[in-house]
Design a protein around this motif. Structure first.
Motif, mmCIF file in Angstrom:
data_model
loop_
_atom_site.group_PDB
_atom_site.id
_atom_site.type_symbol
_atom_site.label_atom_id
_atom_site.label_comp_id
_atom_site.label_asym_id
_atom_site.label_seq_id
_atom_site.Cartn_x
_atom_site.Cartn_y
_atom_site.Cartn_z
ATOM 1 N N MET A 39 0.832 -1.207 0.000
ATOM 2 C CA MET A 39 0.000 0.000 0.000
ATOM 3 C C MET A 39 0.864 1.254 0.000
ATOM 4 S SD MET A 39 -3.111 -1.015 2.603
ATOM 5 C CE MET A 39 -3.325 0.662 3.069
ATOM 6 N N SER A 40 1.931 1.236 0.780
ATOM 7 C CA SER A 40 2.830 2.392 0.825
ATOM 8 C C SER A 40 3.495 2.631 -0.523
ATOM 9 C CB SER A 40 3.902 2.183 1.894
ATOM 10 O OG SER A 40 3.312 2.024 3.155
ATOM 11 N N ILE A 41 3.908 1.551 -1.183
ATOM 12 C CA ILE A 41 4.526 1.684 -2.501
ATOM 13 C C ILE A 41 3.521 2.250 -3.501
ATOM 14 C CG2 ILE A 41 5.495 0.369 -4.428
ATOM 15 C CD1 ILE A 41 6.776 -1.465 -2.263
ATOM 16 N N TYR A 42 2.282 1.768 -3.450
ATOM 17 C CA TYR A 42 1.258 2.269 -4.368
ATOM 18 C C TYR A 42 0.891 3.719 -4.059
ATOM 19 C CZ TYR A 42 0.763 -2.564 -5.855
ATOM 20 O OH TYR A 42 0.997 -3.819 -6.341
ATOM 21 N N ILE A 43 0.975 4.113 -2.811
ATOM 22 C CA ILE A 43 0.739 5.522 -2.458
ATOM 23 C C ILE A 43 1.835 6.397 -3.062
ATOM 24 C CG2 ILE A 43 0.792 7.156 -0.525
ATOM 25 C CD1 ILE A 43 -0.756 5.016 1.085
ATOM 26 N N ILE A 44 3.078 5.929 -3.016
ATOM 27 C CA ILE A 44 4.174 6.674 -3.629
ATOM 28 C C ILE A 44 3.948 6.803 -5.130
ATOM 29 C CG2 ILE A 44 6.645 6.602 -4.157
ATOM 30 C CD1 ILE A 44 6.998 5.228 -1.394
ATOM 31 N N MET A 45 3.541 5.697 -5.772
ATOM 32 C CA MET A 45 3.273 5.728 -7.221
ATOM 33 C C MET A 45 2.126 6.678 -7.557
ATOM 34 S SD MET A 45 5.277 3.802 -9.056
ATOM 35 C CE MET A 45 4.291 3.492 -10.496
ATOM 36 N N SER A 46 1.044 6.641 -6.777
ATOM 37 C CA SER A 46 -0.093 7.515 -7.078
ATOM 38 C C SER A 46 0.243 8.973 -6.809
ATOM 39 C CB SER A 46 -1.324 7.087 -6.285
ATOM 40 O OG SER A 46 -1.100 7.234 -4.902
ATOM 41 N N THR A 47 1.093 9.229 -5.832
ATOM 42 C CA THR A 47 1.521 10.607 -5.583
ATOM 43 C C THR A 47 2.344 11.140 -6.749
ATOM 44 O OG1 THR A 47 1.528 10.177 -3.214
ATOM 45 C CG2 THR A 47 2.741 12.100 -3.967
ATOM 46 N N SER A 48 3.218 10.297 -7.313
ATOM 47 C CA SER A 48 3.996 10.749 -8.469
ATOM 48 C C SER A 48 3.091 10.957 -9.684
ATOM 49 C CB SER A 48 5.104 9.753 -8.792
ATOM 50 O OG SER A 48 4.577 8.555 -9.317
ATOM 51 N N LEU A 49 2.081 10.116 -9.828
ATOM 52 C CA LEU A 49 1.126 10.297 -10.924
ATOM 53 C C LEU A 49 0.321 11.576 -10.730
ATOM 54 C CD1 LEU A 49 0.127 8.908 -13.490
ATOM 55 C CD2 LEU A 49 -1.638 7.820 -12.098
ATOM 56 N N ASN A 50 -0.027 11.891 -9.475
ATOM 57 C CA ASN A 50 -0.738 13.133 -9.191
ATOM 58 C C ASN A 50 0.142 14.347 -9.476
ATOM 59 O OD1 ASN A 50 -2.875 14.812 -8.166
ATOM 60 N ND2 ASN A 50 -1.653 15.023 -6.303
ATOM 61 N N LEU A 51 1.426 14.220 -9.265
ATOM 62 C CA LEU A 51 2.327 15.326 -9.553
ATOM 63 C C LEU A 51 2.295 15.682 -11.032
ATOM 64 C CD1 LEU A 51 4.586 17.208 -8.468
ATOM 65 C CD2 LEU A 51 6.195 15.436 -9.114
ATOM 66 N N ILE A 52 2.307 14.665 -11.897
ATOM 67 C CA ILE A 52 2.297 14.906 -13.337
ATOM 68 C C ILE A 52 0.904 15.262 -13.836
ATOM 69 C CG2 ILE A 52 2.673 13.845 -15.596
ATOM 70 C CD1 ILE A 52 5.231 14.552 -14.165
ATOM 71 N N ASN A 53 -0.067 14.407 -13.543
ATOM 72 C CA ASN A 53 -1.409 14.624 -14.087
ATOM 73 C C ASN A 53 -2.172 15.720 -13.363
ATOM 74 O OD1 ASN A 53 -0.858 12.581 -15.841
ATOM 75 N ND2 ASN A 53 -2.287 11.117 -14.976
ATOM 76 N N PRO A 152 15.804 -10.901 -2.768
ATOM 77 C CA PRO A 152 15.584 -10.864 -1.318
ATOM 78 C C PRO A 152 14.584 -9.775 -0.950
ATOM 79 C CG PRO A 152 17.774 -10.051 -1.866
ATOM 80 C CD PRO A 152 17.163 -10.538 -3.133
ATOM 81 N N GLY A 153 13.801 -10.046 0.071
ATOM 82 C CA GLY A 153 12.757 -9.107 0.489
ATOM 83 C C GLY A 153 13.244 -8.128 1.540
ATOM 84 N N TYR A 154 14.047 -7.177 1.149
ATOM 85 C CA TYR A 154 14.555 -6.179 2.090
ATOM 86 C C TYR A 154 13.565 -5.051 2.342
ATOM 87 C CZ TYR A 154 19.165 -8.277 1.490
ATOM 88 O OH TYR A 154 20.223 -9.142 1.459
ATOM 89 N N THR A 155 12.616 -4.861 1.453
ATOM 90 C CA THR A 155 11.682 -3.746 1.600
ATOM 91 C C THR A 155 10.729 -4.028 2.752
ATOM 92 O OG1 THR A 155 11.782 -3.347 -0.765
ATOM 93 C CG2 THR A 155 9.984 -2.329 0.424
ATOM 94 N N THR A 156 10.643 -3.084 3.660
ATOM 95 C CA THR A 156 9.732 -3.186 4.797
ATOM 96 C C THR A 156 8.815 -1.970 4.810
ATOM 97 O OG1 THR A 156 11.251 -2.013 6.264
ATOM 98 C CG2 THR A 156 11.451 -4.431 6.172
ATOM 99 N N PHE A 157 7.874 -1.986 5.726
ATOM 100 C CA PHE A 157 6.976 -0.838 5.861
ATOM 101 C C PHE A 157 7.760 0.420 6.203
ATOM 102 C CE2 PHE A 157 4.339 1.917 8.539
ATOM 103 C CZ PHE A 157 3.330 2.214 7.642
ATOM 104 N N LEU A 158 8.763 0.287 7.028
ATOM 105 C CA LEU A 158 9.576 1.439 7.423
ATOM 106 C C LEU A 158 10.302 2.033 6.217
ATOM 107 C CD1 LEU A 158 10.483 3.122 9.838
ATOM 108 C CD2 LEU A 158 12.400 1.566 10.101
ATOM 109 N N TRP A 159 10.855 1.194 5.335
ATOM 110 C CA TRP A 159 11.530 1.684 4.138
ATOM 111 C C TRP A 159 10.544 2.359 3.188
ATOM 112 C CZ3 TRP A 159 16.392 2.641 3.078
ATOM 113 C CH2 TRP A 159 17.376 2.004 3.803
ATOM 114 N N ALA A 160 9.394 1.752 3.028
ATOM 115 C CA ALA A 160 8.397 2.297 2.093
ATOM 116 C C ALA A 160 7.826 3.595 2.641
ATOM 117 C CB ALA A 160 7.295 1.282 1.860
#
Length: 160
Positions: A39-53, A152-160
């Motif tokens: 969810m955090s990763i998708y929030i980052i993606m949607s925020t970048s899409l909102n920046l452009i669009n 490897p799954g290094y990505t955690t909620f804290l990183w995202a």
């Protein structure tokens, strides 16, 4: 920053710390931690899409392509280069490398599409996204249609 924005940032920070504490104390199991991370990763993606669009008013459809470029190249750094460093250091290097390669791809696409607006920009960026999809689908070094394995799954909620 005004008081309302500062309060919103403080609330979001407190909520993130609370979620991280719940994950760390195993109140939330690994499944919920993975869902929150995605969810955090998708929030980052949607925020970048909102920046452009939303903010600039440009209609770009290439965000998935840029995310794929960054993701695949960070996975290549993590799995294929066999760097003699500890895992978290390799993860940070992979994050930086993926971001820089995606930025370079954005720069290369931005040069010819700099003067395009509206539907023309949408078609050009959609074409870029499709080119990237086909390249990674047929590139045997990254697993082709089967995709990459052993990341490897290094990505955690804290990183995202």
């Amino acid at each position: 920053m005004n008081k309302k924005k500062l309060l919103t940032v403080g609330f979001a920070l407190a909520f993130g710390i609370l979620i991280q504490l719940l994950i760390s104390s195993n109140v939330l199991n690994a499944y919920y931690a993975q869902v929150l991370t995605l969810m955090s990763i998708y929030i980052i993606m949607s925020t970048s899409l909102n920046l452009i669009n939303g903010i600039t008013g440009q209609f770009s459809l290439g965000h998935a392509g840029f995310a794929a470029v960054g993701g695949y190249f960070s996975a290549i750094v993590t799995t294929r280069l066999h760097l003699p460093l500890p895992g978290p250091i390799v993860f940070i290097i992979a994050l930086l490398a993926g971001g820089l390669i995606a930025a370079a791809a954005g720069f290369l696409i931005g040069l010819p599409t700099l003067r395009l607006r509206g539907d023309y920009l949408a078609i050009a960026t959609l074409g870029f996204g499709e080119i990237i999809r086909v390249v990674f689908l047929n590139w045997k070094y990254v697993g082709g249609a089967a995709g990459m394995w052993g990341i490897p799954g290094y990505t955690t909620f804290l990183w995202a």
